[in-house]
Structures are given as structure tokens and as C-alpha cells.
Design an enzyme around this catalytic site. Structure first.
Site, PDB file in Angstrom:
ATOM      1  N   CYS A 133     -18.348  -4.051  -6.856  1.00 46.02           N
ATOM      2  CA  CYS A 133     -19.257  -4.590  -7.861  1.00 46.02           C
ATOM      3  C   CYS A 133     -18.563  -4.979  -9.153  1.00 46.02           C
ATOM      4  O   CYS A 133     -19.147  -5.646  -9.994  1.00 46.02           O
ATOM      5  CB  CYS A 133     -20.356  -3.577  -8.161  1.00 46.02           C
ATOM      6  SG  CYS A 133     -21.268  -3.140  -6.700  1.00 46.02           S
ATOM      7  N   PHE A 184     -28.179  -2.800  -1.571  1.00 42.81           N
ATOM      8  CA  PHE A 184     -27.371  -4.015  -1.549  1.00 42.81           C
ATOM      9  C   PHE A 184     -28.075  -5.203  -0.893  1.00 42.81           C
ATOM     10  O   PHE A 184     -28.831  -5.048   0.057  1.00 42.81           O
ATOM     11  CB  PHE A 184     -26.031  -3.753  -0.859  1.00 42.81           C
ATOM     12  CG  PHE A 184     -25.124  -2.884  -1.690  1.00 42.81           C
ATOM     13  CD1 PHE A 184     -24.421  -3.425  -2.754  1.00 42.81           C
ATOM     14  CD2 PHE A 184     -25.011  -1.532  -1.440  1.00 42.81           C
ATOM     15  CE1 PHE A 184     -23.602  -2.629  -3.558  1.00 42.81           C
ATOM     16  CE2 PHE A 184     -24.194  -0.722  -2.230  1.00 42.81           C
ATOM     17  CZ  PHE A 184     -23.492  -1.273  -3.290  1.00 42.81           C
ATOM     18  N   HIS A 275     -24.278  -4.869 -15.105  1.00 45.47           N
ATOM     19  CA  HIS A 275     -24.400  -4.879 -13.642  1.00 45.47           C
ATOM     20  C   HIS A 275     -25.478  -3.865 -13.227  1.00 45.47           C
ATOM     21  O   HIS A 275     -25.343  -2.660 -13.482  1.00 45.47           O
ATOM     22  CB  HIS A 275     -23.070  -4.485 -12.999  1.00 45.47           C
ATOM     23  CG  HIS A 275     -23.193  -4.196 -11.528  1.00 45.47           C
ATOM     24  ND1 HIS A 275     -23.571  -5.152 -10.618  1.00 45.47           N
ATOM     25  CD2 HIS A 275     -23.016  -3.054 -10.821  1.00 45.47           C
ATOM     26  CE1 HIS A 275     -23.616  -4.609  -9.412  1.00 45.47           C
ATOM     27  NE2 HIS A 275     -23.290  -3.331  -9.501  1.00 45.47           N
ATOM     28  N   ASN A 308     -28.723  -5.278  -5.473  1.00 38.90           N
ATOM     29  CA  ASN A 308     -27.349  -5.220  -5.961  1.00 38.90           C
ATOM     30  C   ASN A 308     -26.487  -6.108  -5.057  1.00 38.90           C
ATOM     31  O   ASN A 308     -26.257  -5.770  -3.898  1.00 38.90           O
ATOM     32  CB  ASN A 308     -26.892  -3.748  -5.922  1.00 38.90           C
ATOM     33  CG  ASN A 308     -25.456  -3.546  -6.375  1.00 38.90           C
ATOM     34  OD1 ASN A 308     -24.671  -4.491  -6.438  1.00 38.90           O
ATOM     35  ND2 ASN A 308     -25.110  -2.303  -6.671  1.00 38.90           N
TER      36      ASN A 308
HETATM   37  C1  MLC Z   1     -31.110   5.002  -5.567  1.00 41.28           C
HETATM   38  C2  MLC Z   1     -32.050   5.227  -6.749  1.00 41.28           C
HETATM   39  C3  MLC Z   1     -32.655   3.909  -7.152  1.00 41.28           C
HETATM   40  C4  MLC Z   1     -33.153   6.220  -6.307  1.00 41.28           C
HETATM   41  O1  MLC Z   1     -33.934   6.502  -7.440  1.00 41.28           O
HETATM   42  P1  MLC Z   1     -35.149   7.549  -7.382  1.00 41.28           P
HETATM   43  O2  MLC Z   1     -35.688   7.640  -8.776  1.00 41.28           O
HETATM   44  O3  MLC Z   1     -36.071   7.208  -6.289  1.00 41.28           O
HETATM   45  O4  MLC Z   1     -34.554   8.899  -6.904  1.00 41.28           O
HETATM   46  P2  MLC Z   1     -33.431   9.882  -7.422  1.00 41.28           P
HETATM   47  O5  MLC Z   1     -32.404   9.207  -8.244  1.00 41.28           O
HETATM   48  O6  MLC Z   1     -34.113  11.063  -8.011  1.00 41.28           O
HETATM   49  O7  MLC Z   1     -32.786  10.277  -6.030  1.00 41.28           O
HETATM   50  C5  MLC Z   1     -33.595  10.765  -4.969  1.00 41.28           C
HETATM   51  C6  MLC Z   1     -32.774  11.723  -4.145  1.00 41.28           C
HETATM   52  O8  MLC Z   1     -31.673  10.995  -3.598  1.00 41.28           O
HETATM   53  C7  MLC Z   1     -30.467  11.626  -3.975  1.00 41.28           C
HETATM   54  N1  MLC Z   1     -29.447  10.607  -4.190  1.00 41.28           N
HETATM   55  C8  MLC Z   1     -29.474   9.581  -5.071  1.00 41.28           C
HETATM   56  N2  MLC Z   1     -28.341   8.863  -4.995  1.00 41.28           N
HETATM   57  C9  MLC Z   1     -27.587   9.448  -4.041  1.00 41.28           C
HETATM   58  C10 MLC Z   1     -26.318   9.187  -3.503  1.00 41.28           C
HETATM   59  N3  MLC Z   1     -25.578   8.150  -3.920  1.00 41.28           N
HETATM   60  N4  MLC Z   1     -25.854  10.000  -2.532  1.00 41.28           N
HETATM   61  C11 MLC Z   1     -26.586  11.048  -2.079  1.00 41.28           C
HETATM   62  N5  MLC Z   1     -27.799  11.335  -2.567  1.00 41.28           N
HETATM   63  C12 MLC Z   1     -28.297  10.555  -3.526  1.00 41.28           C
HETATM   64  C13 MLC Z   1     -30.807  12.350  -5.260  1.00 41.28           C
HETATM   65  O9  MLC Z   1     -29.909  13.415  -5.497  1.00 41.28           O
HETATM   66  C14 MLC Z   1     -32.199  12.845  -4.959  1.00 41.28           C
HETATM   67  O10 MLC Z   1     -32.128  13.977  -4.117  1.00 41.28           O
HETATM   68  P3  MLC Z   1     -33.119  15.213  -4.255  1.00 41.28           P
HETATM   69  O11 MLC Z   1     -34.472  14.636  -3.955  1.00 41.28           O
HETATM   70  O12 MLC Z   1     -32.632  16.165  -3.212  1.00 41.28           O
HETATM   71  O13 MLC Z   1     -33.000  15.709  -5.639  1.00 41.28           O
HETATM   72  C15 MLC Z   1     -31.305   5.859  -7.952  1.00 41.28           C
HETATM   73  O14 MLC Z   1     -30.857   7.156  -7.592  1.00 41.28           O
HETATM   74  C16 MLC Z   1     -30.152   5.026  -8.413  1.00 41.28           C
HETATM   75  O15 MLC Z   1     -30.291   3.959  -9.049  1.00 41.28           O
HETATM   76  N6  MLC Z   1     -28.960   5.550  -8.188  1.00 41.28           N
HETATM   77  C17 MLC Z   1     -27.715   4.855  -8.586  1.00 41.28           C
HETATM   78  C18 MLC Z   1     -27.209   4.078  -7.424  1.00 41.28           C
HETATM   79  C19 MLC Z   1     -25.759   3.726  -7.614  1.00 41.28           C
HETATM   80  O16 MLC Z   1     -24.906   4.628  -7.751  1.00 41.28           O
HETATM   81  N7  MLC Z   1     -25.436   2.428  -7.633  1.00 41.28           N
HETATM   82  C20 MLC Z   1     -24.083   1.993  -7.769  1.00 41.28           C
HETATM   83  C21 MLC Z   1     -23.741   1.366  -6.473  1.00 41.28           C
HETATM   84  S1  MLC Z   1     -22.057   1.029  -6.413  1.00 41.28           S
HETATM   85  C22 MLC Z   1     -21.851  -0.370  -7.311  1.00 41.28           C
HETATM   86  O17 MLC Z   1     -22.770  -0.952  -7.815  1.00 41.28           O
HETATM   87  C23 MLC Z   1     -20.449  -0.805  -7.421  1.00 41.28           C
HETATM   88  C24 MLC Z   1     -19.730  -1.087  -6.134  1.00 41.28           C
HETATM   89  O18 MLC Z   1     -20.318  -1.023  -5.041  1.00 41.28           O
HETATM   90  O19 MLC Z   1     -18.567  -1.442  -6.201  1.00 41.28           O
END
Ligand code: MLC
Length: 362
Positions: A133, A184, A275, A308
């Protein structure tokens, strides 16, 4: 910098109603902040390659074959829009910087793209592979260096991303792969970058300052590896927190030397192209910096409408931003920032200064 333009192919939106055939079940993932995504993977492709859904099966060859044809085509449709809006012949492009995570072959898709666009045989090509990303941000920064150090250079930046290389079904014990499959989407974006614009060129933004920061000891937070079953990626649930903990320092380091923002006091005076890696990332940044709700509006809209799209996403955000700025007219902010995040964790940051003519409707 001129002419951000975006495009995406739509064969099947991921929010289509659940359908099932006698042989296959579909899992619909509803991801907060995302309403629609576009994907090259279609039912026809899955019918022809049912093994794609199981990442333990050896499907890499088939994925690369399909991606090698589709990635440059998607890039070309975005690039054509950029070149047409730029207004000069494609043969005036001197450099091409191409970014994708969907490759796996040399010559890479950039060569096919150059051929589809009819670029000159002397065009200097650079490929960024698996920058994820942050690829769009890195490509723009390289383009700036090329443009400033080669008189008259016009650099085409193109990012083309296809989830096909990493598309598979859920597996027990791998929650992050489900998160990834829910985030994605496919897309391509292109921008023409140059220095010293000539009369017929209408720059949109000037890249005033660029920087890359790696957050120490976060190598394992976002990873991708080509394996026999496709691109295996992992995203730690700590990514939103790690970004939030580091982002303000990066911003202060970028803006303070320019004397634009002192001690982070005026973040709301800027325009923002962040991003949208996931909704939590935007929520955290908004809260941390005390941003007004509309400041990340362009990022949220792109996330909502396309998901994304990895490296291509910031180009979509810039495109949306310029539409919004045209509506704001004279009140649109003069200075802004682009930030893209990728494996490393890498933060690519660009301070932008709006060109005076970028408030016209496009
Ligand atoms: C995916 C979401 C939209 C989900 O949002 P929600 O509000 O519904 O839920 P939440 O955040 O409370 O997460 C719900 C449950 O999923 C779990 N959870 C969230 N993300 C996780 C992950 N990456 N791996 C494992 N578990 C995960 C949480 O701990 C939680 O568990 P429990 O219920 O047990 O507490 C958010 O978590 C989010 O935006 N996360 C960031 C995603 C991210 O890292 N993007 C970057 C991608 S990489 C990128 O962009 C660059 C690249 O690829 O190069």
C-alpha cells in the site's frame, strides 16, 4: 505534479447478493467503512480455476498468467485518462514508474503497459514490486526525483493492483487473512509528474517535501510472500495502533522545517490524502490529530466506494480530493499532506502545495 486520474474494472462487486452454486459456497464479508469493491475475479474465473479458493493448492502459475495479462490492461486504462487530461502525446512521457503487488514475472507489466500506451522506446522504466500500500507514495516520490533531476522529464506514475494474486477462501486460525479479504479491492491509478510546467500544462499540486519513515521493529506487522498457493499476506491487528503512535512525529518532522505547522497546532488548516488502509486507521488518525470530520472525507469515500486498492488507493484519494477542492473554491486549504502505509511498516509522506489553478472543476 499534474493530472491524477483513476479507474477500476468491475466484473463483480463484492457486495453482490450471496449466491451459491451446487459446488461452491460464498462467504460475504461485510467490512466496516466499505460498501463496494471491484474485483477481476469473477464466477467464470472461479469456475475455470476452482482451486484458487484453497491457498494450500499450487495455483501461483495460473494466478501470474492471469495477472500478467490483466494488470497492464487495467493500468493502461487509468494511464490513458491521465495522459489525455495532461494534454500532450504519450510519446512525450520520458519515464515510467510502475507499482504493483500483483506481479511475479519479468519483463514486468510495465513493459506491456509502455507498449499498450505507445510510449517511446527510450522511456526509462522503473518497477516497484510488493511495496504494497505504500507503493503509490513511493512511486510519486521517485517521480519527483526524476522530474527534478532530468530537465524536461515527464514521468508517468501508474499503480495497478489485482487481488487475484491473493484471493482465497477463509482458513481456520487465520483471522487476519479474512480481514485482508474483506478490505482489498482492485484498481489502478495514474498521475503525470513533471517540473517547470510549460504553457499548456495545468499542475494540480506541487510536492514540496517528501520523506519515508520506517517504524522500528515492525517488520512482522504487514507481510506478503509469494507461495505456491498465491500471495500469502498477513496484517497484524496492531497496525492501527502502531500507525497512531508514530504518525504525529512524522508529520511534525515533515512540516516544521517548512514553517507551515508548528507543534501540530494547525492540522485542520491542511487538506488530507491519507491511505485508507481500514476504517480504524482513519478513525485513530482523526482522533489523535483532532481533525474535523470532513478532513478525511476523501479517504473515507474512496474506502467506502472501492475498498483498499493497495498502492493505487492514494491516487484515487487525490482524485477525490481535487473534486472536493473544486467545490470548496477559494476556501480550499493551500497546503496538504499525502500519507501511504505499507510493509515495514513504512510511512511515505508528501507535503503538497496546491497549484493556483487546481480549484477549477474537472
Ligand atoms: C477490519 C476493521 C475494519 C474491522 O473493524 P471493526 O470495528 O468491525 O472491528 P474491530 O477492529 O474491533 O475488530 C474486530 C475483531 O477482529 C480482530 N482483528 C481486527 N484486525 C485484525 C487483524 N489484522 N488480525 C487479526 N484480528 C484482527 C480484532 O482484534 C477484533 O477481535 P475481538 O472481537 O476478538 O476483539 C478494522 O479493524 C480495521 O480497519 N483494521 C485495520 C486494518 C488494517 O490494518 N489495514 C491495513 C491493511 S495493510 C495496508 O493497507 C498496507 C499494505 O497492504 O501494504
Amino acid at each position: 505534479m499534474s493530472t491524477p486520474t483513476t479507474t477500476s474494472v468491475s466484473l463483480r462487486a463484492s457486495t453482490s447478493p450471496t449466491s451459491s452454486t451446487s459446488s461452491r459456497e460464498f462467504v460475504i464479508i461485510r467490512t466496516p467503512g466499505i460498501e463496494k469493491r471491484f474485483m477481476h475475479v469473477s464466477e467464470e474465473i472461479l469456475d475455470a480455476h476452482p482451486d484458487l479458493i484453497d491457498r494450500t493448492l499450487p495455483t501461483l502459475d495460473a494466478r501470474i498468467d492471469m495477472a500478467s495479462a490483466a494488470v497492464p490492461k487495467l493500468a493502461a486504462s487509468a494511464a490513458w485518462k491521465a495522459i489525455v487530461e495532461w494534454g500532450r502525446p504519450a510519446t512525450d512521457i520520458t519515464h515510467l514508474v510502475f507499482s504493483t503487488y500483483s506481479g511475479g514475472r519479468a519483463p514486468s507489466a510495465d513493459l506491456r503497459l509502455a507498449s499498450l500506451l505507445g510510449l517511446r522506446p527510450t522511456v526509462c522504466r522503473t518497477v516497484l514490486n510488493l511495496n504494497g500500500c505504500s507503493g503509490g507514495g513511493r512511486a510519486l516520490q521517485i517521480a519527483k526525483e526524476l522530474a527534478e533531476n532530468n530537465r524536461g522529464a515527464r514521468v508517468l506514475v501508474a499503480c495497478s493492483e489485482l487481488t487475484l494474486i491473493a484471493f482465497y477462501g477463509p482458513q481456520d486460525g487465520c483471522l487476519d487473512t479474512i480481514v485482508g479479504q474483506g478490505l482489498f479491492g482492485d484498481g489502478a491509478g495514474a498521475i503525470v509528474v513533471g517540473a517547470d510546467p510549460v504553457e499548456d500544462e495545468r499542475p494540480l499540486f506541487e510536492m514540496a517535501f517528501t520523506t519515508q519513515t520506517t517504524i522500528p521493529e515492525t517488520e512482522d506487522a504487514i507481510t506478503m510472500q509469494l507461495r505456491k498457493g498465491g500471495l500469502d499476506f498477513h496484517i497484524s491487528s496492531q497496525v492501527p495502533r502502531l500507525l497512531a503512535e508514530n504518525i504525529e512525529r512524522v508529520l511534525i518532522d515533515a512540516f516544521e522545517p517548512l514553517g507551515i505547522v508548528a507543534n501540530g497546532a494547525a492540522w485542520n488548516d491542511l487538506f488530507w490524502a491519507i491511505h485508507p488502509g481500514g476504517r480504524s486507521i482513519l478513525d485513530n488518525i482523526e482522533e489523535l490529530l483532532g481533525l474535523d470530520a470532513e478532513k478525511l472525507g476523501a479517504s473515507r469515500q474512496v474506502l467506502r466506494d472501492f475498498g483498499n486498492m493497495s498502492g493505487a488507493t492514494v491516487i484515487f484519494v487525490l482524485d477525490e480530493l481535487r473534486r472536493r477542492r473544486a467545490k470548496e473554491g477559494e476556501t480550499a486549504a493551500e497546503w496538504g499532506v499525502v500519507m501511504a502505509f505499507g510493509p515495514g511498516i513504512t510511512i511515505e509522506t508528501m507535503v503538497l502545495h496546491a497549484a493556483t489553478n487546481n480549484l477549477k472543476e474537472n
